[in-house]
Design a protein around this motif. Sequence first.
Motif, mmCIF file in Angstrom:
data_model
loop_
_atom_site.group_PDB
_atom_site.id
_atom_site.type_symbol
_atom_site.label_atom_id
_atom_site.label_comp_id
_atom_site.label_asym_id
_atom_site.label_seq_id
_atom_site.Cartn_x
_atom_site.Cartn_y
_atom_site.Cartn_z
ATOM 1 N N LYS A 1 47.679 23.495 42.508
ATOM 2 C CA LYS A 1 47.744 22.367 43.440
ATOM 3 C C LYS A 1 49.181 22.187 43.910
ATOM 4 N N LYS A 2 49.465 22.726 45.085
ATOM 5 C CA LYS A 2 50.832 22.695 45.602
ATOM 6 C C LYS A 2 51.087 21.361 46.294
ATOM 7 N N SER A 3 51.753 20.444 45.580
ATOM 8 C CA SER A 3 52.000 19.099 46.105
ATOM 9 C C SER A 3 53.351 18.989 46.809
ATOM 10 N N GLN A 4 54.210 19.999 46.701
ATOM 11 C CA GLN A 4 55.515 19.983 47.370
ATOM 12 C C GLN A 4 55.966 21.424 47.595
ATOM 13 N N GLU A 5 56.908 21.591 48.501
ATOM 14 C CA GLU A 5 57.444 22.923 48.767
ATOM 15 C C GLU A 5 58.392 23.341 47.642
ATOM 16 N N ILE A 6 58.365 24.620 47.318
ATOM 17 C CA ILE A 6 59.254 25.168 46.292
ATOM 18 C C ILE A 6 60.529 25.626 46.988
ATOM 19 N N VAL A 7 61.618 24.898 46.759
ATOM 20 C CA VAL A 7 62.891 25.157 47.442
ATOM 21 C C VAL A 7 63.818 25.901 46.493
ATOM 22 N N GLY A 8 64.434 26.978 46.998
ATOM 23 C CA GLY A 8 65.385 27.744 46.201
ATOM 24 C C GLY A 8 64.801 29.046 45.693
ATOM 25 N N LYS A 9 65.608 29.790 44.974
ATOM 26 C CA LYS A 9 65.197 31.082 44.420
ATOM 27 C C LYS A 9 64.524 30.875 43.072
ATOM 28 N N ILE A 10 63.278 31.348 42.949
ATOM 29 C CA ILE A 10 62.530 31.193 41.696
ATOM 30 C C ILE A 10 63.042 32.213 40.680
ATOM 31 N N THR A 11 63.412 31.733 39.498
ATOM 32 C CA THR A 11 63.946 32.623 38.449
ATOM 33 C C THR A 11 62.950 32.882 37.335
ATOM 34 N N SER A 12 62.109 31.896 37.022
ATOM 35 C CA SER A 12 61.133 32.082 35.945
ATOM 36 C C SER A 12 59.911 31.217 36.188
ATOM 37 N N VAL A 13 58.819 31.586 35.525
ATOM 38 C CA VAL A 13 57.552 30.864 35.641
ATOM 39 C C VAL A 13 57.092 30.505 34.231
ATOM 40 N N THR A 14 56.765 29.241 34.013
ATOM 41 C CA THR A 14 56.288 28.781 32.705
ATOM 42 C C THR A 14 54.861 28.270 32.842
ATOM 43 N N ILE A 15 53.970 28.793 32.003
ATOM 44 C CA ILE A 15 52.575 28.354 31.961
ATOM 45 C C ILE A 15 52.394 27.471 30.730
ATOM 46 N N ASN B 1 40.216 30.527 36.669
ATOM 47 C CA ASN B 1 38.788 30.637 36.390
ATOM 48 C C ASN B 1 38.582 30.989 34.916
ATOM 49 N N GLN B 2 37.342 31.186 34.499
ATOM 50 C CA GLN B 2 37.039 31.405 33.075
ATOM 51 C C GLN B 2 37.683 32.684 32.537
ATOM 52 N N GLU B 3 37.620 33.767 33.311
ATOM 53 C CA GLU B 3 38.214 35.032 32.867
ATOM 54 C C GLU B 3 39.733 34.916 32.760
ATOM 55 N N GLN B 4 40.345 34.285 33.736
ATOM 56 C CA GLN B 4 41.799 34.105 33.722
ATOM 57 C C GLN B 4 42.221 33.187 32.573
ATOM 58 N N GLU B 5 41.392 32.185 32.277
ATOM 59 C CA GLU B 5 41.707 31.260 31.187
ATOM 60 C C GLU B 5 41.704 31.992 29.852
ATOM 61 N N ILE B 6 40.822 32.947 29.681
ATOM 62 C CA ILE B 6 40.792 33.741 28.445
ATOM 63 C C ILE B 6 42.086 34.528 28.285
ATOM 64 N N LEU B 7 42.553 35.157 29.379
ATOM 65 C CA LEU B 7 43.793 35.930 29.338
ATOM 66 C C LEU B 7 45.006 35.042 29.054
ATOM 67 N N LEU B 8 45.022 33.844 29.659
ATOM 68 C CA LEU B 8 46.135 32.918 29.432
ATOM 69 C C LEU B 8 46.142 32.411 27.990
ATOM 70 N N ASN B 9 44.956 32.159 27.441
ATOM 71 C CA ASN B 9 44.871 31.734 26.036
ATOM 72 C C ASN B 9 45.345 32.842 25.098
ATOM 73 N N GLN B 10 45.018 34.106 25.449
ATOM 74 C CA GLN B 10 45.490 35.237 24.641
ATOM 75 C C GLN B 10 47.012 35.322 24.672
ATOM 76 N N ALA B 11 47.602 35.086 25.844
ATOM 77 C CA ALA B 11 49.065 35.132 25.968
ATOM 78 C C ALA B 11 49.724 34.025 25.151
ATOM 79 N N ILE B 12 49.145 32.828 25.208
ATOM 80 C CA ILE B 12 49.693 31.713 24.430
ATOM 81 C C ILE B 12 49.583 31.990 22.929
#
Length: 431
Positions: A167-181, A14-25
Motif C-alpha cells: 500500500k503505497k501511501s507516499q512517494e519514496i524519495v531518495g536512493k533506496i539502500t535496503s529493504v526490511t520486511i 499471497n499465500q505462497e509468498q507468505e510461506i517464503l517470507l515466513n521461511q526467511a524470518i
Amino acid sequence: MKISQHCKFRLLPNQEQEILLNQAIGSARFVWNQILAKSFEMFAKDEFIRYETIEKNLVPLKKIPEFSFLGDTYSACLQQKIRDLATAWKKFYNAKEQAKLKQKPFKPKKPRFFKLADGSEVQLRPLMPRFKKKSDGEQSFRLPFQDCDVVGDRVSLPKKTGWIKFKKSQEIVGKITSVTIKKICGLWYISFCTNREVEQPIHPSKSAIGIDLGVKKLITTSSGQVFDPINSFKANQVKLARLQRKLRKKTKFSQNWKKLNLKINKLHHHIANIRHDYLHKVTTTLSKNHAMIVVEDLKVANMSKSAKGSIEKKGKNVKAKSGLNKSILDQGLSMLVDMLEYKQLWRGGLLVKIDPRYTSQTCSSCGHVAKENRQTQAKFECVECGFSENADINASCNILAAGHAVLSVEGGCGKGRPVKQKASEIREEVT
C-alpha cells in the motif's frame, strides 16, 4: 546535508509468498540464535566479538546436513542478521552505553546464565544480545536493495518470491539502500531505507516557542496553543482487561489460547498505531509553524518509577502513582521529542532541550522561584508580585526564556552553575 529516511508500508503477499517470507524470518532467527551461542563461547574465552570473527561461522553452519534449509532462503538476509548481532555486541562493549545504563534506575534481578557446550556457564549481563523466540511480537529480516526492485506499488524480492504488492501511501524519495520486511501480529510491513543529499534548508517561519509537556494537556505552548492528549491506551483499557481475563482461563499454549493472545497483541498494536499517528500530526504542525522549539529534557524513566518502595520501607499512594505512571507512558513523551528533533533538522529549524527543574515554580513575570507560586495544578499566582496565569502557559514561557538563555553567550558561560540561577544574574557577572 544528508537525510536518511525510512518509508514504511503495509505489504500484501499471497499465500505462497507468505510461506517464503515466513521461511526467511525463521531462518534469520535460527542463524541469530546459533551465531549468538558461538559468540558466548568466544566471550567466555575473553575474545573480542566483531562481525569479521562471527561471520566465519555462517558457511560451516550451512554445510551441516540438518541445516540444509538455510540454503533455500535469501543468503543476504542471513548476513545482515549477523551484522545486526555484531552491532548489538558493539553496543555492549561501548563504554558510553555502559555508563548510561548505570544512571538508569532499575531493580536488581536474579542473575541468569547461559550453559556452554563444555558445561561451564556465562552470566547474561545487561546490554548483551538475547536469543530470539518465535513468539516475539515482532519478527524481521533485511535485504540490500541491489537484490530487489520497486515499480509503482510493487516490490520484487529474490528466490522465486516474485512481485509483491504494498500500500503505497507516499512517494519514496531518495536512493533506496535496503529493504526490511517485518511481521507484526500477523500483519506484514515493508520499510525502505533511503538516503538523499539536500541543500541546508532555511525554515520559512521566524517564530520561537516553548512547550510544556504534560498528562492532562499533552502540549501547552508559550503562545497559548493547547494540544489535548489522545489517551489511546486509556480508551482501550477496559477491552484489553476483558481479553486478558479470558486469556487467564485458557490452557496455556492451546489453540484457543494462541488465538486470544494474537487478538490481545493486535489490540496493543492498534493502540500504539493510534498514538504514533497522533504524535506525527502534532509534531508536524509544530515543526512547520515554528523555527525554534524549546522543550524540557524529561527523564521519563524516573517520572514513571514505581512507588511500591521496599519490604522494609513501604511506599505511599501506590495505586495513585500507578495510575499516573500509566498516563505518563500513554503519552509517548520521549517519542514526541524525538520526532520534533528530526523534523526540525529536516526543515532547518532548531530544537533546544533545557533542564526541567523549577520551570513550574518560577514566575515568568518577575522571576521569583517558590513552591507556593503553584497553588493548584492549573493555577499559578506569584507570591512576590501577584502575577496570575495558567500554570502550564507560565511554565512554557519559562521554558522559552531558558532556551534563549542556553543559546545566548551568557547561557553558554553559565553551564555548570546552580539550577536556580537566572539569565540576568549571569549577565551581571559577564559584564
